[in-house]
Design a protein around this motif. Sequence first.
Motif, mmCIF file in Angstrom:
data_model
loop_
_atom_site.group_PDB
_atom_site.id
_atom_site.type_symbol
_atom_site.label_atom_id
_atom_site.label_comp_id
_atom_site.label_asym_id
_atom_site.label_seq_id
_atom_site.Cartn_x
_atom_site.Cartn_y
_atom_site.Cartn_z
ATOM 1 N N LEU A 168 0.849 -1.186 0.000
ATOM 2 C CA LEU A 168 0.000 0.000 0.000
ATOM 3 C C LEU A 168 0.884 1.236 0.000
ATOM 4 C CD1 LEU A 168 -2.747 -0.775 2.691
ATOM 5 C CD2 LEU A 168 -2.983 -0.898 0.204
ATOM 6 N N ALA A 169 0.625 2.138 -0.920
ATOM 7 C CA ALA A 169 1.330 3.424 -0.941
ATOM 8 C C ALA A 169 0.360 4.495 -0.475
ATOM 9 C CB ALA A 169 1.840 3.742 -2.345
ATOM 10 N N GLY A 170 0.562 4.978 0.743
ATOM 11 C CA GLY A 170 -0.236 6.091 1.240
ATOM 12 C C GLY A 170 0.331 7.379 0.674
ATOM 13 N N LEU A 171 -0.298 7.885 -0.381
ATOM 14 C CA LEU A 171 0.291 9.015 -1.102
ATOM 15 C C LEU A 171 0.118 10.343 -0.363
ATOM 16 C CD1 LEU A 171 -0.775 7.868 -4.652
ATOM 17 C CD2 LEU A 171 1.536 7.852 -3.692
ATOM 18 N N LEU A 172 -0.856 10.403 0.546
ATOM 19 C CA LEU A 172 -0.960 11.547 1.448
ATOM 20 C C LEU A 172 -1.383 11.013 2.810
ATOM 21 C CD1 LEU A 172 -0.833 14.451 2.235
ATOM 22 C CD2 LEU A 172 -3.082 14.825 1.212
ATOM 23 N N VAL A 173 -0.404 10.875 3.687
ATOM 24 C CA VAL A 173 -0.644 10.359 5.031
ATOM 25 C C VAL A 173 -0.174 11.402 6.038
ATOM 26 C CG1 VAL A 173 -0.095 8.551 6.695
ATOM 27 C CG2 VAL A 173 -0.384 7.951 4.278
ATOM 28 N N PHE A 174 -1.024 11.685 7.016
ATOM 29 C CA PHE A 174 -0.691 12.632 8.075
ATOM 30 C C PHE A 174 -0.409 11.876 9.366
ATOM 31 C CE2 PHE A 174 -3.380 14.889 5.071
ATOM 32 C CZ PHE A 174 -2.688 16.082 4.887
ATOM 33 N N ILE A 175 0.301 12.521 10.268
ATOM 34 C CA ILE A 175 0.630 11.869 11.532
ATOM 35 C C ILE A 175 -0.627 11.538 12.335
ATOM 36 C CG2 ILE A 175 0.958 13.981 12.887
ATOM 37 C CD1 ILE A 175 3.463 12.491 14.099
ATOM 38 N N THR A 176 -1.678 12.331 12.156
ATOM 39 C CA THR A 176 -2.937 12.017 12.828
ATOM 40 C C THR A 176 -3.559 10.735 12.274
ATOM 41 O OG1 THR A 176 -3.895 13.671 11.344
ATOM 42 C CG2 THR A 176 -3.560 14.326 13.636
ATOM 43 N N ASP A 177 -3.316 10.450 10.991
ATOM 44 C CA ASP A 177 -3.786 9.186 10.408
ATOM 45 C C ASP A 177 -3.058 8.009 11.044
ATOM 46 O OD1 ASP A 177 -5.317 10.709 8.622
ATOM 47 O OD2 ASP A 177 -3.733 10.730 7.123
ATOM 48 N N VAL A 178 -1.742 8.141 11.191
ATOM 49 C CA VAL A 178 -0.949 7.072 11.804
ATOM 50 C C VAL A 178 -1.401 6.844 13.243
ATOM 51 C CG1 VAL A 178 1.380 6.383 12.516
ATOM 52 C CG2 VAL A 178 1.021 7.497 10.289
ATOM 53 N N ASN A 179 -1.680 7.950 13.932
ATOM 54 C CA ASN A 179 -2.156 7.831 15.308
ATOM 55 C C ASN A 179 -3.499 7.108 15.368
ATOM 56 O OD1 ASN A 179 -1.794 8.680 18.195
ATOM 57 N ND2 ASN A 179 -3.741 9.689 17.785
ATOM 58 N N ALA A 180 -4.385 7.426 14.416
ATOM 59 C CA ALA A 180 -5.699 6.779 14.389
ATOM 60 C C ALA A 180 -5.590 5.286 14.053
ATOM 61 C CB ALA A 180 -6.598 7.480 13.367
ATOM 62 N N LEU A 181 -4.663 4.955 13.164
ATOM 63 C CA LEU A 181 -4.475 3.560 12.756
ATOM 64 C C LEU A 181 -3.808 2.731 13.836
ATOM 65 C CD1 LEU A 181 -3.226 4.125 9.116
ATOM 66 C CD2 LEU A 181 -5.300 2.862 9.719
ATOM 67 N N GLY A 182 -2.869 3.355 14.557
ATOM 68 C CA GLY A 182 -2.025 2.611 15.484
ATOM 69 C C GLY A 182 -0.853 1.996 14.741
ATOM 70 N N LEU A 183 0.265 1.840 15.424
ATOM 71 C CA LEU A 183 1.478 1.343 14.770
ATOM 72 C C LEU A 183 1.330 -0.110 14.310
ATOM 73 C CD1 LEU A 183 4.361 2.885 16.918
ATOM 74 C CD2 LEU A 183 3.407 3.693 14.751
ATOM 75 N N GLU A 184 0.519 -0.879 14.988
ATOM 76 C CA GLU A 184 0.345 -2.279 14.587
ATOM 77 C C GLU A 184 -0.173 -2.372 13.151
ATOM 78 O OE1 GLU A 184 1.070 -6.034 14.943
ATOM 79 O OE2 GLU A 184 1.235 -4.831 16.783
#
Length: 386
Positions: free
Chosen positions: A234-250
């Motif tokens: 998967l290529a997240g072409l526009l990813v924000f740090i809030t997205d990563v936080n919502a997803l969780g590192l797992e």
Amino acid sequence: MSTAVYADDINIKIGVLNDRSGLYADLSGEGSVIAARMAVEDFGAAEKGINVEIVSADHQNRPDVASTVARQWYDEEDVDVIVDVPTSSAALAVNELSAERGKVFLVSGAATSDLTGPACNATTIHWTYDTWALANGTGSAMVEQGGDTWFFLTADYAFGHALERDTSAVVEAAGGEVVGTVRHPFPGQDFSSFLLQAQASGASVIGLANAGGDTTNSIMQAAEFGITQAGQALAGLLVFITDVNALGLETAQGLVLTESFYWDLNEGTREWSERFAEELGTGNMPTMVQAGVYSSVLHYLKAVEETGSKDAEEVVAAMKEMPTDDPLFGPGEVRQDGRKIHDLYLFRVKTPEESEGPWDYYETLSTIPAAQAFRPMEDGNCPLVQ
């Protein structure tokens, strides 16, 4: 130090126009208002005879609402400059109106590279990132890592179309191939049928040409289908740090992404981000959109001080003449086409084991120098460029 002298105080009204209730609220929203306020305070506007009022509104990610608010602000409420405006269709609408009214538009949230291309004008500056830069960063990196066939999952509006277009050009220039695309409603909820099409394509990379909640939902649903486990990237072409936080590192671990700002880059970004987080009160660290609001408002106020004026064309001309410099983006410049130039960074999302604490999410893979990070000015078809 500026030599500007004022006969009277200058009154400036800044309108922060963004998503305050929908899928882009975390990455812009109230945080952008706080960032603008911090810029005014750090500049010391009041002490310099510049009286600044900040207003805000929710454009609901709709270009018609954005136009209505902008028109009211400009025509009835004496707003001098509009900032932020995520959602490219909304930004393009405000861009056109700002040019008509001779007002300053500082874009931090929207991505379409058309803002410094065919749609450029003398009073708009595109600050933080754009679709060409994202495509050049993440797209190039993925092809270099062997992702030579792509299928796009694209948000069906101006931003998604521009991101798919710009990334396709990068992929094909690098010798890769686009094997298909599917466009989903904006905002979307159920991505299952689109993801199954992407899976069936056999493409080595599924390019997510969407953002915010659409991206996080796409990634979570892809995980449910076992898409990455089966070998597709998967290529997240526009990813924000809030997205990563919502997803969780797992879930987010291993994602490669391009950003222009990260709170933990250096001492300056950390100090500012900790102040921002305290002001926001949610525990969230700032996104690059919110950092861009701070940086753009700060440079705008410097130009007002330098010129002793708030005339839009005069101030924007000064913004282009003066080098930019702040703790968040470092030194840079604003080009003739209105493109703000600074370094970009290619990040990889850490594994849960690698993270040392809250919001410790990124490992820096490389720095993309400012001169290479954005589309060459002569390739943009901006009417301002001779």
